[in-house]
Design an enzyme around this catalytic site. Structure first.
Site, PDB file in Angstrom:
ATOM      1  N   HIS A 221       0.710  -1.218  -0.109  1.00 52.04           N
ATOM      2  CA  HIS A 221      -0.110   0.318  -0.224  1.00 52.04           C
ATOM      3  C   HIS A 221       0.711   0.827   0.149  1.00 52.04           C
ATOM      4  CE1 HIS A 221      -2.915  -2.216   2.128  1.00 52.04           C
ATOM      5  NE2 HIS A 221      -3.975  -2.817   0.964  1.00 52.04           N
TER       6      HIS A 221
ATOM      7  N   LYS B  17     -15.825  -6.074   5.631  1.00 50.12           N
ATOM      8  CA  LYS B  17     -14.770  -7.591   6.140  1.00 50.12           C
ATOM      9  C   LYS B  17     -14.890  -7.031   7.728  1.00 50.12           C
ATOM     10  CE  LYS B  17     -11.587  -7.076   2.481  1.00 50.12           C
ATOM     11  NZ  LYS B  17     -10.386  -6.373   1.773  1.00 50.12           N
TER      12      LYS B  17
ATOM     13  N   ARG C 151      -2.292  -6.002  -8.536  1.00 49.29           N
ATOM     14  CA  ARG C 151      -0.582  -6.422  -8.634  1.00 49.29           C
ATOM     15  C   ARG C 151      -0.896  -7.875  -9.129  1.00 49.29           C
ATOM     16  NH1 ARG C 151      -3.582  -7.631  -2.551  1.00 49.29           N
ATOM     17  NH2 ARG C 151      -4.502  -7.370  -4.503  1.00 49.29           N
TER      18      ARG C 151
ATOM     19  N   SER D 186      -3.743  -8.030   2.886  1.00 47.44           N
ATOM     20  CA  SER D 186      -3.433  -7.895   4.453  1.00 47.44           C
ATOM     21  C   SER D 186      -3.568  -9.193   5.352  1.00 47.44           C
ATOM     22  CB  SER D 186      -4.599  -7.053   4.466  1.00 47.44           C
ATOM     23  OG  SER D 186      -3.572  -5.668   4.782  1.00 47.44           O
TER      24      SER D 186
END
Ligand code: COA
Length: 162
Positions: free
Chosen positions: A17, A41, A92, A130
């Site tokens: 990040h 989440k 990514r 994460s």
């Protein structure tokens, strides 16, 4: 004045990040890292902890034109309120594409004046997210070089407090 938002859950912020934030800070006049509150989440870190960790990291790295705020509700509504014309997302790997494509098009449908810009983090971070950081930390693995020092400390504290 080009203002960009960099939205996400950031549970917690990783070096991937941070890499995107640094790239964005060179491209836009102002970048606001926007921490999603009430996302689907269930985060390990509270909203305030996630904001505060990002704040610490930005200060440590002396990144001047980037700030951090939390947001609730629809992203484009927050972007309008902040007069941001750009949403930044990191790409990514090809596996990110479908989800990002759907979000970018939905955000554009909601607000055609706001453009999503994709940035690629350094390849050394392409396998990071994460969840994998939280899992490795939980199992006493090594997350050095993958997250900022403040995050390493916060993970340790959070996990020993349990
Ligand atoms: N380096 C490392 N990890 C990265 C990364 C990078 N450069 N870029 C993304 N990731 C990881 C994140 O850590 C996250 O990992 P996790 O799933 O293990 O937590 C995952 O990739 C993708 O999540 P993130 O970038 O945090 O975004 P998100 O998918 O959690 O956030 C929002 C999505 C908050 C932007 C989106 O849900 C949103 O806009 N919500 C507001 C409501 C709304 O407007 N909805 C309509 C959207 S069309």
């Amino acid at each position: 004045m080009k203002i960009a938002l960099y939205p996400g859950t950031f549970d917690p912020i990783t070096n991937g990040h941070l890499d995107i934030i640094q790239r964005a800070s060179h491209l836009f006049d102002r970048v606001i890292v926007t921490v999603a509150v009430n996302s689907s989440k269930t985060p390990m870190f509270t909203d305030d902890e996630r904001v505060s960790l990002i704040h610490t990291v930005l200060k440590e790295k002396k990144i001047k034109n980037v700030s951090v705020e939390s947001f609730n509700g629809l992203l484009v509504t927050f972007a309008r309120k902040k007069k941001a014309s750009v949403l930044i997302r990191g790409l990514r790997a090809v596996s990110d594409f479908e989800y990002e494509f759907q979000m970018a098009l939905m955000n554009r449908k909601q607000e055609p004046k706001i453009t999503t810009v994709f940035l690629m983090p350094h390849e050394r971070y392409t396998y990071l997210n994460s969840s994998i950081i939280r899992e490795v930390a939980r199992l006493n693995g090594n997350v050095k070089d993958l997250v900022p020092t403040a995050v390493q400390k916060a993970l340790k504290q959070k996990l020993t407090a349990k």
